[in-house]
Design a protein around this motif. Structure first.
Motif, PDB file in Angstrom:
ATOM      1  N   SER A 118       0.798  -1.261   0.036  1.00 43.93           N
ATOM      2  CA  SER A 118       0.012   0.197   0.145  1.00 43.93           C
ATOM      3  C   SER A 118       0.879   1.235  -0.102  1.00 43.93           C
ATOM      4  O   SER A 118       0.525   2.138  -0.659  1.00 43.93           O
ATOM      5  CB  SER A 118      -0.766  -0.146   1.244  1.00 43.93           C
ATOM      6  N   GLY A 160      -5.472   2.690   0.157  1.00 42.44           N
ATOM      7  CA  GLY A 160      -6.534   2.156   0.719  1.00 42.44           C
ATOM      8  C   GLY A 160      -7.309   1.149  -0.400  1.00 42.44           C
ATOM      9  O   GLY A 160      -7.920   0.253  -0.046  1.00 42.44           O
ATOM     10  N   ILE A 161      -6.941   1.117  -1.567  1.00 39.11           N
ATOM     11  CA  ILE A 161      -7.516   0.324  -2.660  1.00 39.11           C
ATOM     12  C   ILE A 161      -6.983  -1.187  -2.246  1.00 39.11           C
ATOM     13  O   ILE A 161      -7.474  -2.074  -2.846  1.00 39.11           O
ATOM     14  CB  ILE A 161      -7.313   0.916  -4.106  1.00 39.11           C
ATOM     15  N   SER A 206      -8.619   1.690   7.276  1.00 36.87           N
ATOM     16  CA  SER A 206      -7.860   1.916   5.956  1.00 36.87           C
ATOM     17  C   SER A 206      -7.713   3.699   6.108  1.00 36.87           C
ATOM     18  O   SER A 206      -6.777   4.004   5.756  1.00 36.87           O
ATOM     19  CB  SER A 206      -8.609   1.685   4.796  1.00 36.87           C
ATOM     20  N   SER A 258     -14.749   8.626  -1.885  1.00 37.84           N
ATOM     21  CA  SER A 258     -13.545   8.162  -1.250  1.00 37.84           C
ATOM     22  C   SER A 258     -13.762   7.887   0.146  1.00 37.84           C
ATOM     23  O   SER A 258     -13.246   6.681   0.579  1.00 37.84           O
ATOM     24  CB  SER A 258     -12.494   9.219  -1.640  1.00 37.84           C
ATOM     25  N   ILE A 269     -10.604   5.213   0.786  1.00 44.15           N
ATOM     26  CA  ILE A 269      -9.580   5.273  -0.012  1.00 44.15           C
ATOM     27  C   ILE A 269      -9.167   6.862   0.171  1.00 44.15           C
ATOM     28  O   ILE A 269      -9.697   7.636   0.589  1.00 44.15           O
ATOM     29  CB  ILE A 269      -9.687   4.978  -1.339  1.00 44.15           C
ATOM     30  N   THR A 273      -8.045   7.175  -6.231  1.00 40.78           N
ATOM     31  CA  THR A 273      -8.545   6.273  -7.182  1.00 40.78           C
ATOM     32  C   THR A 273      -9.506   6.866  -7.891  1.00 40.78           C
ATOM     33  O   THR A 273      -9.963   6.538  -9.121  1.00 40.78           O
ATOM     34  CB  THR A 273      -9.041   5.110  -6.230  1.00 40.78           C
TER      35      THR A 273
END
Length: 273
Positions: free
Chosen positions: A21, A33-34, A62, A159, A164, A168
């Motif tokens: 990450s 976070g993804i 996350s 998000s 995330i 993203t």
């Protein structure tokens, strides 16, 4: 659960998750976070966390881990002069408002609802990034005024619900409006901080006293996961930043799309089977 071999293996898995990450935080501006959300989604059942609360714990934890990695990533990108500070300042207030709305929705939704949001948005982003060229755009500049505020609020809300850091969703959106991919990645690394801080606070407050949380949790944030993931993420984030400034932009975009597609497919398969 208290066997030392199990705990060592779990710690190693969390540390490895943090390394991956962290690299992605610097490379793609996604704050990690993804990666962290789906990994925690599969790890939490080992702690007998109920299915109804797994996704909330994963998203909240996350978001907490994104705070330090976003700081490191944003500072590195800013030092390289790649960040559009003016664009960041103009979008931050509306993005903050969107985060508050997204966090409120996330704590109200049930676990499967959050999983569906995560998987669908990730798949849409993957399709966009995978089938458009590095210079594909709808227009040459990000809209001004109310449209810009609306875009920022949407990025913040989605998000926060996905757990995330903003990259993203933010990277493909900014790319569509003519922001060069590396500048978009750098600017979105700072989006991660705008999103993660208020969202984490919201999940902590909303989860106080809630049932179904794993041990050592502060609200919906699990402190064990936070403590294991953050240090390895911080170590690996500068590696990703260096890669972001050396990899061809199109390859960077395609790699991002492939990873998102795999993640989304796994989440949807779990949700509907």
């Amino acid at each position: 659960m208290h066997d030392w071999q199990f705990l060592v293996a779990l710690a190693a898995a969390m540390a490895a998750t943090g390394l991956v990450s962290g690299v992605l935080a610097g490379l793609l501006g996604v704050g990690g976070g993804i990666v962290i959300v789906p990994v925690l989604f599969y790890v939490l059942p080992l702690f007998q966390v109920p299915e109804a609360t797994q996704m909330k714990v994963a998203v909240a934890t996350s978001l907490a881990t994104i705070i330090p990695t976003s700081i490191i990533s944003a500072r590195k990108h800013h030092a390289k002069g790649a960040m559009d500070v003016g664009l960041l300042r103009s979008m931050a207030p509306a993005m903050f408002a969107g985060v508050l709305l997204g966090t409120a929705l996330a704590v109200v939704l049930k676990g499967p609802g959050l999983t569906l949001v995560f998987a669908v948005v990730a798949l849409l982003v993957a399709l966009n990034m995978g089938f458009t060229g590095v210079d594909s755009r709808m227009r040459d500049t990000v809209p001004q005024g109310a449209p810009r505020h609306g875009i920022a609020a949407a990025i913040g809300a989605v998000s926060a619900m996905m757990g995330i850091g903003g990259g993203t969703v933010g990277v493909p959106v900014l790319s569509l409006f003519g922001v060069p991919i590396r500048q978009a990645v750098a600017t979105c690394s700072a989006f991660g901080l705008v999103i993660s801080v208020p969202a984490t606070v919201g999940f902590i407050l909303a989860g106080i006293g809630a049932e179904g949380r794993p041990p050592f949790s502060l609200g919906w944030v699990n402190l064990v996961g936070f403590a294991l993931i953050v240090p390895s993420s911080i170590i690996a984030t500068p590696w990703g930043v260096r890669l972001a400034h050396s990899i061809p932009p199109l390859l960077l975009k395609r790699a991002f799309a492939l990873f998102l597609a795999i993640t989304s497919s796994r989440m949807l398969y779990t949700l509907f089977t």
